[in-house]
Design a protein around this motif. Structure first.
Motif, PDB file in Angstrom:
ATOM      1  N   LYS A 285      -3.114   6.524   9.598  1.00  0.00           N
ATOM      2  CA  LYS A 285      -2.044   7.508   9.789  1.00  0.00           C
ATOM      3  C   LYS A 285      -0.931   7.385   8.754  1.00  0.00           C
ATOM      4  N   VAL A 286      -0.903   6.277   8.032  1.00  0.00           N
ATOM      5  CA  VAL A 286       0.126   6.098   6.998  1.00  0.00           C
ATOM      6  C   VAL A 286      -0.515   6.007   5.617  1.00  0.00           C
ATOM      7  N   LYS A 287      -1.696   6.577   5.472  1.00  0.00           N
ATOM      8  CA  LYS A 287      -2.425   6.496   4.210  1.00  0.00           C
ATOM      9  C   LYS A 287      -1.670   7.164   3.062  1.00  0.00           C
ATOM     10  N   ALA A 288      -0.758   8.097   3.397  1.00  0.00           N
ATOM     11  CA  ALA A 288       0.031   8.761   2.352  1.00  0.00           C
ATOM     12  C   ALA A 288       0.795   7.760   1.499  1.00  0.00           C
ATOM     13  N   LEU A 289       1.143   6.620   2.067  1.00  0.00           N
ATOM     14  CA  LEU A 289       1.883   5.597   1.319  1.00  0.00           C
ATOM     15  C   LEU A 289       1.109   5.129   0.093  1.00  0.00           C
ATOM     16  N   GLN A 290      -0.194   5.144   0.165  1.00  0.00           N
ATOM     17  CA  GLN A 290      -1.013   4.629  -0.927  1.00  0.00           C
ATOM     18  C   GLN A 290      -1.068   5.575  -2.126  1.00  0.00           C
ATOM     19  N   PHE A 291      -0.540   6.770  -1.967  1.00  0.00           N
ATOM     20  CA  PHE A 291      -0.593   7.773  -3.037  1.00  0.00           C
ATOM     21  C   PHE A 291       0.747   7.918  -3.752  1.00  0.00           C
ATOM     22  N   ASP A 292       1.653   6.971  -3.522  1.00  0.00           N
ATOM     23  CA  ASP A 292       2.940   6.989  -4.210  1.00  0.00           C
ATOM     24  C   ASP A 292       2.832   6.217  -5.518  1.00  0.00           C
ATOM     25  N   VAL A 293       3.584   6.638  -6.520  1.00  0.00           N
ATOM     26  CA  VAL A 293       3.504   5.987  -7.830  1.00  0.00           C
ATOM     27  C   VAL A 293       3.952   4.532  -7.756  1.00  0.00           C
ATOM     28  N   SER A 294       4.818   4.204  -6.796  1.00  0.00           N
ATOM     29  CA  SER A 294       5.285   2.818  -6.675  1.00  0.00           C
ATOM     30  C   SER A 294       4.231   1.885  -6.089  1.00  0.00           C
ATOM     31  N   ALA A 295       3.119   2.453  -5.556  1.00  0.00           N
ATOM     32  CA  ALA A 295       2.084   1.647  -4.910  1.00  0.00           C
ATOM     33  C   ALA A 295       0.972   1.233  -5.859  1.00  0.00           C
ATOM     34  N   LEU A 296       1.070   1.588  -7.133  1.00  0.00           N
ATOM     35  CA  LEU A 296      -0.025   1.326  -8.072  1.00  0.00           C
ATOM     36  C   LEU A 296      -0.415  -0.145  -8.143  1.00  0.00           C
ATOM     37  N   VAL A 297       0.566  -1.043  -8.012  1.00  0.00           N
ATOM     38  CA  VAL A 297       0.289  -2.466  -8.170  1.00  0.00           C
ATOM     39  C   VAL A 297      -0.762  -2.954  -7.174  1.00  0.00           C
ATOM     40  N   HIS A 298      -0.809  -2.341  -6.004  1.00  0.00           N
ATOM     41  CA  HIS A 298      -1.738  -2.815  -4.967  1.00  0.00           C
ATOM     42  C   HIS A 298      -3.186  -2.433  -5.260  1.00  0.00           C
ATOM     43  N   THR A 299      -3.391  -1.561  -6.224  1.00  0.00           N
ATOM     44  CA  THR A 299      -4.763  -1.256  -6.639  1.00  0.00           C
ATOM     45  C   THR A 299      -5.286  -2.291  -7.629  1.00  0.00           C
ATOM     46  N   LEU A 300      -4.392  -3.148  -8.117  1.00  0.00           N
ATOM     47  CA  LEU A 300      -4.773  -4.157  -9.103  1.00  0.00           C
ATOM     48  C   LEU A 300      -5.024  -5.533  -8.497  1.00  0.00           C
ATOM     49  N   ARG A 301      -4.493  -5.784  -7.301  1.00  0.00           N
ATOM     50  CA  ARG A 301      -4.644  -7.093  -6.683  1.00  0.00           C
ATOM     51  C   ARG A 301      -5.036  -6.923  -5.213  1.00  0.00           C
ATOM     52  N   GLU A 302      -5.954  -7.763  -4.741  1.00  0.00           N
ATOM     53  CA  GLU A 302      -6.388  -7.730  -3.349  1.00  0.00           C
ATOM     54  C   GLU A 302      -6.039  -9.042  -2.664  1.00  0.00           C
ATOM     55  N   ASN A 303      -5.846  -8.965  -1.340  1.00  0.00           N
ATOM     56  CA  ASN A 303      -5.561 -10.151  -0.521  1.00  0.00           C
ATOM     57  C   ASN A 303      -4.429 -10.978  -1.131  1.00  0.00           C
ATOM     58  N   ALA A 304      -3.373 -10.296  -1.514  1.00  0.00           N
ATOM     59  CA  ALA A 304      -2.313 -10.921  -2.300  1.00  0.00           C
ATOM     60  C   ALA A 304      -1.159 -11.399  -1.423  1.00  0.00           C
ATOM     61  N   GLU A 305      -0.478 -12.421  -1.934  1.00  0.00           N
ATOM     62  CA  GLU A 305       0.812 -12.833  -1.398  1.00  0.00           C
ATOM     63  C   GLU A 305       1.868 -11.960  -2.073  1.00  0.00           C
ATOM     64  N   VAL A 306       2.606 -11.187  -1.265  1.00  0.00           N
ATOM     65  CA  VAL A 306       3.518 -10.181  -1.810  1.00  0.00           C
ATOM     66  C   VAL A 306       4.956 -10.529  -1.447  1.00  0.00           C
ATOM     67  N   LEU A 307       5.844 -10.408  -2.423  1.00  0.00           N
ATOM     68  CA  LEU A 307       7.282 -10.516  -2.184  1.00  0.00           C
ATOM     69  C   LEU A 307       7.908  -9.154  -2.434  1.00  0.00           C
ATOM     70  N   VAL A 308       8.587  -8.610  -1.420  1.00  0.00           N
ATOM     71  CA  VAL A 308       9.306  -7.341  -1.563  1.00  0.00           C
ATOM     72  C   VAL A 308      10.793  -7.642  -1.530  1.00  0.00           C
ATOM     73  N   ILE A 309      11.480  -7.265  -2.580  1.00  0.00           N
ATOM     74  CA  ILE A 309      12.929  -7.456  -2.661  1.00  0.00           C
ATOM     75  C   ILE A 309      13.602  -6.136  -2.289  1.00  0.00           C
ATOM     76  N   GLY A 310      14.500  -6.201  -1.318  1.00  0.00           N
ATOM     77  CA  GLY A 310      15.179  -4.994  -0.866  1.00  0.00           C
ATOM     78  C   GLY A 310      14.256  -4.050  -0.117  1.00  0.00           C
TER      79      GLY A 310
END
Length: 807
Positions: A285-310
């Motif tokens: 239901k939130v798949k639209a999030l994956q089509f944002d330009v800011s989400a590109l990084v997640h197509t390059l890495r899988e099962n990642a440890e992610v730090l989100v600032i702000g």
């Protein structure tokens, strides 16, 4: 007639009133940031000093209004007028229509706001000026209580902004002033005290009424009526509101035609927004999030440890989880935002901030990263704009320290070997200055890490139109996403991004081995410095010493706008572009007001107080240096301690409290300094500031891993010596004048106040163009000049004494 020394109740009254004045100054920065723009929060600092300086001068021009035998009555009266005019001024300010554009009506409305806001400070300044002038024989003690009270007022206002709303804190400062009036009226009889108790009761009722019924709530902010608010909260960093309109993404691919989840819109100080996405645990239901330009990084890495600032409302956190990333650490500076998402709207957000695979941290992102031992596969920061002045009095924006060369180096060093740093900023067609400057910061940080070919480590992708373009009817605003690695991008990764961009109809602005936009090629090339110098705005990489990412106009452009030139258009972030113009405008306003309301009346007054002779001019220069130097030292020190202490609010509280209380102690101790050593404190300050500029930054860097309480103690210890010394020169000068040239006291009060007013804006203007170290150097130079000036005074007066005693 000699006025008896100050009583204990008088000293307590000075202490409480001074605390109320500083608390009001800080609270007004929050109000101005909400109803105007964060740039205008500088007003609160200058108008407080302005009102108090003008109040002091009234003692000189209307001495018949202030008979010495009624000093306690007068102090009680004017502190009560301060209490009464605080809510009146607040209501008048809310009633002024303000349009944020370069125009005559905007200037007039700004002048009205300045005048209304200065009224309480005028009366408060009168009460303090009475205490300082009528008890000048005990100036060290009175001035010390003034400064210590201001320090504790600073300490008080931060928790108050956590428990009360912004308008509630405004009323609370009026209550403090009414309490001060009661202490001043201790010897005036029951009738005077009862009248003040009545006013105090009314103010308490107003505070309770507002906090329970919203009597003084803000309904009109930033030239717009606020509608549809379903949640509101205040704290020292910002006021947040939540409404039911919003967008799930920043810049969604035009190929996406699926459903978009409902969102709530969380606003920071009525402007900068972040979505709270409705989520029930079903990532489809939130798949639209994956089509944002800011989400590109997640197509390059899988099962990642992610730090989100702000993370704000949690959009980037939810995006990472929708891609199946292993765990997300989110560092959010504003506790009110965390509380809103986790508690108030926890069901709406699907308990996002309470999930076991999400760790939410309340801290300043850069400071937390510097102290962290962990490494991440992805570090992300998307469109971090608060457009809010914290209770640090607009000395800093909370996001400034995220966009510097040193910050990018910190982020890159906390990546795993093949980790990715990704940041997104606005991309304005034709002149993408924010994305361009962001890229320049990455280039500078990579070079600092010893990477000789940064171009091989960077990719930039944009979506040309953001999701609210149709609402705003502005189609030139897009979003650019920067992707950076410590290791070079391999051809497979570059091909992957090019393929994804082609599929989603994004534009690859820069990638190794392709035909790139010329400006992005130039900022990565060997002639980068020449390109930056020729560019119409400042796109050089900000550094910690000059961390003003959002202030891009050159000073000449601000003056060009004043002369009728066109503004440099930047769409949705146009207000950031105007920041330099606003600062120059504020500097012009304070110069005009201090000249016309403080200095001009003194020059026109003539009479016995008019300074004549070389010593008089030297005295004026001495107090001019003190008024300028104090803030030119204090404001850079506040910036220095932000990384060590985390929140800018913490830096404000610790630095301002330490400086004011230390200066108060120095003022009290100044009574013990013999006349032959009067110039020593100013000389020592000049030397100490130079030493601190070189020594303190490495000490702070080496102390980042200490527990928080140890960092606070270290800060207080480092600030103690300069603070104590900086409290001495003013009372020492007043002591000497009281003995030799008492008639000059109004003059030195006016000169010191006028330069303090200007210094509050000048310090930031200098920092923007030259850096905080340069501001410290200027501050040291002003104290050195003060010491030399006092030496010349002593030499001249010694010659005059010898001449008079000669036969």
């Amino acid at each position: 007639m000699t006025t008896p020394g100050p009583t204990r109740s008088t000293l307590i009254g000075v202490f409480v009133l001074s605390g109320a004045l500083l608390a009001l100054e800080i609270a007004l920065t929050r109000i101005f940031s909400v109803i105007l723009w964060y740039h205008f929060a500088f007003l609160a600092i200058s108008l407080a000093l302005f009102g108090m300086a003008v109040g002091g001068l009234l003692l000189h021009f209307r001495p018949d209004w202030f008979p010495r035998d009624r000093v306690h009555h007068q102090m009680a009266r004017h502190s009560m007028l301060f209490a009464i005019f605080v809510p009146i001024a607040y209501v008048l300010i809310l009633g002024v229509p303000f349009v944020y554009r370069v125009s005559l009506p905007a200037a007039v409305s700004l002048l009205l706001i300045y005048t209304f806001a200065a009224l309480p400070f005028l009366f408060g300044g009168l009460a303090l000026a009475l205490a300082l002038s009528r008890f000048s024989q005990r100036i060290g003690l009175v001035y010390g209580m003034d400064l210590i009270g201001a320090g504790l007022g600073c300490l008080l206002v931060v928790p108050l902004l956590g428990y009360l709303t912004g308008p509630g804190v405004i009323v609370a400062t009026a209550i403090l002033a009414a309490v001060a009036s009661l202490f001043f009226a201790a010897s005036l009889g029951a009738g005077a005290r009862n009248r003040r108790l009545l006013v105090l009761g009314v103010l308490v009722a107003v505070l309770v009424g507002h906090e329970t019924k919203g009597w003084l709530r803000i309904d009109f902010s930033k030239d717009r009526l606020e509608v549809g608010t379903i949640h509101s909260d205040w704290n020292p960093l910002a006021r947040i509101t939540v409404t039911q309109e919003g967008t799930v993404n920043w810049a969604t691919s035009e190929v996406y035609n699926g459903p978009k989840p409902e969102t709530l819109w969380l606003k920071i100080d009525a402007e900068a927004g972040t979505p709270i996405v409705q989520f029930d645990g079903d990532f489809e239901k939130v798949k639209a999030l994956q089509f944002d330009v800011s989400a590109l990084v997640h197509t390059l890495r899988e099962n990642a440890e992610v730090l989100v600032i702000g993370p704000g409302g949690g959009r980037d956190v939810l995006t990472a989880l929708s891609f199946g990333q292993k765990r997300v650490t989110a560092v959010e500076i504003n506790e009110a935002i965390i509380s809103a998402v986790r508690d108030k709207f926890g069901d709406w957000s699907g308990g996002l901030y309470s999930r076991p695979d999400v760790r939410i941290v309340n801290d300043e992102g850069r400071s937390w990263v510097r102290r962290a031992d962990e490494r991440f596969d992805i570090i992300q920061a998307s469109l971090i704009d608060t457009w809010a002045a914290s209770s640090a009095g607009a000395y800093v924006l909370s996001e400034n320290n995220l966009y510097t060369k040193e910050a990018f180096r910190d982020f890159l060093e906390h990546l795993n070997d093949d980790g990715i740093l990704t940041m997104s900023r606005w991309y304005f067609k034709g002149r993408p200055i924010e994305t361009l400057r962001l890229t320049g910061i990455a280039v500078a940080a990579l070079r600092d890490l010893g990477i000789t070919n940064p171009a091989a480590h960077i990719m930039v992708v944009k979506r040309s139109t953001w999701d609210w373009a149709y609402r705003r009817r502005e189609f030139r605003d897009g979003v650019g996403t920067l992707l950076v690695k410590r290791t070079p991008w391999d051809p497979g990764e570059v091909a992957h991004i090019q393929k994804i961009a082609e599929d989603l109809k994004f534009d690859v602005v820069y990638a190794p081995g392709q035909q790139n936009l010329p400006e992005f090629e130039a900022i990565m090339g060997e002639r980068r410095a020449e390109f930056e110098a020729a560019y119409p705005v400042d796109i050089s990489a900000p550094v910690d010493d000059r961390p003003f990412f959002f202030y891009m106009l050159h000073a000449r452009d601000a003056f060009r706008i004043f002369g009728g030139g066109e503004e440099i258009e930047q769409g949705v972030v146009q207000n950031n572009v105007r920041a330099i113009f606003v600062l120059v405008a504020l500097l012009g306003i304070v110069l005009v007001l201090t000249s016309t309301c403080i200095m001009l009346p003194l020059f026109l007054s003539g009479g016995e107080s008019f300074p004549r002779g070389g010593s008089s001019a030297l005295y004026l220069l001495y107090f001019f240096c003190l008024g300028l130097g104090y803030l030119l030292v204090e404001i850079p020190l506040m910036q220095r301690f932000i990384l060590l202490l985390g929140h800018p609010v913490n830096a404000l509280t610790v630095v301002l409290f330490s400086m004011l209380v230390g200066s108060g102690a120095g003022s009290v101790l100044s009574n013990r300094i013999p006349e032959r050593l009067f110039l020593l404190p100013a000389a020592l300050i000049a030397v100490l500031v130079l030493v601190y500029a070189a020594v303190v930054p490495p000490i702070l860097d080496a102390s980042l891993a200490l527990p928080y309480w140890q960092r606070v103690l270290l800060s207080v210890a480092l600030l103690a010596l300069p603070a104590v010394l900086m409290g001495m020169p003013f009372p020492l000068g007043v002591r000497q004048l009281s003995r030799l040239r008492e008639g000059m006291l109004p003059w030195v009060w006016g000169v010191n106040g006028a330069t303090s007013v200007c210094a509050s804006v000048l310090a930031t203007v200098f920092a923007i163009f030259m850096g905080y170290t340069a501001v410290l150097m200027i501050g040291a130079a002003t104290y050195a000049l003060a010491a030399v000036t006092l030496l010349l005074v002593r030499s001249r007066e010694a010659r005059e004494v010898r001449a008079q005693s000669a036969p």
